[in-house]
Design a protein around this motif. Structure first.
Motif, PDB file in Angstrom:
ATOM      1  N   ARG A 191      -6.480  -5.178   0.681  1.00  0.00           N
ATOM      2  CA  ARG A 191      -7.311  -3.979   0.607  1.00  0.00           C
ATOM      3  C   ARG A 191      -6.465  -2.740   0.364  1.00  0.00           C
ATOM      4  O   ARG A 191      -5.499  -2.502   1.068  1.00  0.00           O
ATOM      5  N   ARG A 192      -6.847  -1.973  -0.652  1.00  0.00           N
ATOM      6  CA  ARG A 192      -6.102  -0.759  -1.017  1.00  0.00           C
ATOM      7  C   ARG A 192      -7.051   0.422  -1.122  1.00  0.00           C
ATOM      8  O   ARG A 192      -6.996   1.202  -2.064  1.00  0.00           O
ATOM      9  N   ASP A 217      -5.501   7.268   9.656  1.00  0.00           N
ATOM     10  CA  ASP A 217      -5.959   6.039   8.997  1.00  0.00           C
ATOM     11  C   ASP A 217      -7.364   5.684   9.460  1.00  0.00           C
ATOM     12  O   ASP A 217      -7.760   4.539   9.452  1.00  0.00           O
ATOM     13  N   GLY A 231       0.867  -1.172   0.000  1.00  0.00           N
ATOM     14  CA  GLY A 231       0.000   0.000   0.000  1.00  0.00           C
ATOM     15  C   GLY A 231       0.899   1.216   0.000  1.00  0.00           C
ATOM     16  O   GLY A 231       1.899   1.237   0.715  1.00  0.00           O
ATOM     17  N   ARG A 287       0.358   4.209   1.060  1.00  0.00           N
ATOM     18  CA  ARG A 287       0.208   5.103   2.204  1.00  0.00           C
ATOM     19  C   ARG A 287       0.362   6.568   1.802  1.00  0.00           C
ATOM     20  O   ARG A 287       1.019   7.342   2.484  1.00  0.00           O
ATOM     21  N   GLN A 296      -3.921  -7.012   7.092  1.00  0.00           N
ATOM     22  CA  GLN A 296      -3.721  -7.295   5.674  1.00  0.00           C
ATOM     23  C   GLN A 296      -2.953  -8.597   5.564  1.00  0.00           C
ATOM     24  O   GLN A 296      -2.002  -8.811   6.308  1.00  0.00           O
ATOM     25  N   ASP A 345      -8.643   1.965  10.265  1.00  0.00           N
ATOM     26  CA  ASP A 345      -8.825   0.957   9.224  1.00  0.00           C
ATOM     27  C   ASP A 345      -7.481   0.435   8.740  1.00  0.00           C
ATOM     28  O   ASP A 345      -6.451   1.073   8.950  1.00  0.00           O
ATOM     29  N   GLY A 346      -7.488  -0.735   8.111  1.00  0.00           N
ATOM     30  CA  GLY A 346      -6.284  -1.227   7.440  1.00  0.00           C
ATOM     31  C   GLY A 346      -5.287  -1.913   8.344  1.00  0.00           C
ATOM     32  O   GLY A 346      -4.136  -2.117   7.966  1.00  0.00           O
TER      33      GLY A 346
END
Lengths: 440, 170
Positions: free
Chosen positions: A330-331, A172, A20, A22, A184, A180-181
């Motif tokens: 998830r992105r 985030d 990701g 970021r 992963q 979230d996130g």
């Protein structure tokens, strides 16, 4: 079940498949091709600027990536024998499968989607995803790509801006206030399995990147190899969040904060309810070695984390091969202005732009959406679709030692506004697709 | 000699059917391998009879599963498999491939045409099942919509209620 660890060919895989970025700003620009020759030359021109997963010395100022729909591959002039190698789910696209394979109902269905981008009519051929550190850099980059696109006959048919919440200090958190996130999956061979990611599930790379062995040792991919290998499928889905509806519902109930955490399965801080069942634990939330290291095996009845809670039903954490084949990378990123706490509904649209990466849309994204999220009878429950992302009208059961509490007729908190299935080709595939001599 | 359906079972690319589903498959036993097949089935039978967990339990969506050897008058014949399960066919086969591949390989390596890499080769496994599957001309269900977890939970609840009643009536 790989015998030797194959390392992933980072220079050939699009960057966001492995990491990701970021970056707090993103734009999804949706295009329609006009003319196969022109479209192919656009794709060829994108080979250089596209961000790969090769190691960075330092993070670039911006990143760019490309996805193609099945309709887009057709418009590029990919001949029928090559098209036939793509799976049925990708071929049909999300709109055609929303009811039957996602279990979507009501307002989530394509007839209610936004008119632009024209997903419901399969009018999108390609997506250009640009990520940047500031909105100025983003706009500049998008404009530059736009010029190049227009010169190749590309017609912009949709645009979605996304930005992390918290203007000065991007956070985030998502619009309901939850971090979230955190969770992963990590691919074996990605180089990310060690270090700070020890808590994450290590999974066979073929679950996310085509051409590598998956959890069963298979390597399904479109042929020939230059077209399929190092590619993946990205599910784009725009999710509107009804923030005041969520806040009103939760705050109007006793133990509102605890209820919100039970619905989600984590506290807004990120602390998992499975480990913090009665109250938030900020220290736990802040500790990356503990906030994602837990199972539900000691909590089969859901007394700590309810069985219908969002994070529990999207990831069973039972360490079986079967479950490792239902994971998603998830992105996503939030969109829309933040609504300050306590503010009334301002009529502004806000939510989450989801981009879910997987090697098999049907086995991964569609299964999770249909059987784990939308299904009211998930895990033996009676009428409990996902309380956060579900269609509303169902129940939420909070299992407790003293007897379950049942919340009936939950409002809808999230509505799908559109979506589509994209193929994210490797750099080799981009060259293959842009070179007409490939097809003879 | 292989027996196949007149009308193959349709692949599930339309809306999944409701409630529990049947699967009926007939596969030709490799001539000379019937005895070995019967040994493998005997071992599976004992495992189930001893009450220990089998891969079929772990899948969690299988109501019933039955393997029946239909011998010919030589050393081969047909192996009949019938099963009732929750949820779409594709998910069911996928679960078998991920959880029970060894058991399936042990059985079906004795049948003709079984994929070289066995049940784990999911696409080949699905193709094999489709090739030997027969759609049910009639499918009767006493409780069409009840899933395996619901049936188990219902029985447990009934026992618990009976216990409560017994205590109350002491």
């Amino acid at each position: 079940m790989a015998d030797e660890e194959e390392s992933l060919e980072g220079e050939d895989i699009q960057g966001l498949v492995i990491r990701g970025y970021r970056m707090p700003q993103a734009a999804y620009v949706f295009y329609r091709f006009h003319g196969g020759d022109l479209a192919r030359s656009w794709l060829g021109d994108m080979v250089d600027p596209v961000t790969t997963a090769a190691e960075w010395d330092e993070k670039p100022a911006w990143c760019a990536n490309v996805g193609l729909t099945y309709a887009g591959l057709e418009a590029l002039g990919l001949p029928a024998p090559f098209l036939a190698g793509f799976p049925e789910d990708f071929r049909q696209g999300m709109a055609a499968r929303a009811a039957s394979h996602l279990g979507d109902v009501g307002a989530d269905l394509p007839e209610h989607w936004e008119a632009s981008p024209p997903f419901a009519s399969r009018g999108v051929h390609a997506v250009l995803l640009v990520s940047a550190r500031t909105e100025e850099e983003l706009d500049e980059r998008v404009a530059a790509f736009e010029q190049a696109g227009v010169a190749c006959g590309l017609e912009r048919v949709g645009y979605q801006h996304a930005a992390a919440l918290g203007a000065d200090h991007p956070s985030d958190r998502e619009h309901f206030g939850f971090r979230d996130g955190i969770s992963q999956p990590t691919m074996r061979g990605s180089g990310l399995e060690d270090k700070a990611h020890a808590d994450r599930q290590a999974v066979a790379p073929g679950e996310f990147v085509l051409g590598y062995p998956d959890e069963l040792g298979n390597r399904p991919m479109p042929s020939p190899e230059p077209l399929g290998r190092n590619g993946t499928y990205g599910v784009y889905r725009k999710l509107q969040q009804h923030v005041t509806a969520f806040r009103d519902y939760v705050q109007s109930r006793d133990d509102g904060d605890l209820l919100a955490a039970k619905l989600m399965g984590r506290w807004p801080s990120g602390a998992p309810v499975a480990l913090a069942k009665d109250g938030d634990d900020p220290a736990l939330a802040a500790d990356p070695h503990r906030n994602n290291r837990f199972r539900y095996t000691e909590d089969p009845l859901g007394f700590a984390c309810p069985r219908g809670a969002h994070v529990r039903r999207t990831q069973p954490r039972d360490d079986t091969a079967s479950s490792r084949r239902r994971l998603l990378l998830r992105r996503g990123l939030t969109y829309g202005e933040e609504l300050p706490a306590g503010a009334p509904d301002d009529g502004v649209e806000r939510g989450l732009v989801g981009l879910f990466l997987n090697a098999s849309i049907e086995r991964q994204f569609e299964f999770v959406q249909r059987k784990w999220l939308n299904w009211g009878q998930f895990d033996g429950l009676a009428n409990d679709p996902d309380p956060i992302t579900g269609p509303g009208g169902g129940d939420f059961t909070w299992q407790r030692r003293t007897g379950p509490r049942r919340y009936q007729g939950l409002p809808r908190f999230v509505t799908a506004r559109g979506g589509e299935y994209f193929f994210l080709p490797s750099i080799t595939a981009m060259r293959f697709l842009s070179d007409p001599s490939s097809f003879s | 000699m292989s027996i196949t359906a007149e009308q193959p079972t349709a692949p599930t690319d339309s809306a999944p059917p409701q409630g529990s589903q049947p699967l009926t498959a007939l596969t030709p036993i490799t001539p000379g391998r019937r005895a070995q097949l019967q040994q493998v089935l005997a071992m599976l039978r004992e495992r189930i009879a001893s009450g220990g967990p089998t891969p079929l339990d772990e899948i969690g969506t299988v109501h019933f599963a039955r393997w029946v050897v239909l011998p010919d008058d030589q050393d081969g014949g047909q192996l009949l498999f019938t099963s009732n399960f929750d949820g779409p066919w594709d998910d069911y086969i996928e679960d078998f491939a991920a959880q029970s591949a060894e058991s399936f390989d042990a059985i079906y390596s004795n049948c003709e045409g079984w994929p070289e890499r066995g049940a784990r080769d999911v696409d080949a496994f699905k193709a094999y099942v489709r090739k030997h599957e027969f759609p049910a001309d009639v499918y009767y269900r006493a409780y069409p919509m009840a899933t395996v977890p619901q049936v188990k939970a219902g029985l447990k609840l009934k026992d618990a209620l009976n216990t409560v009643l017994a205590v109350l009536n002491e």
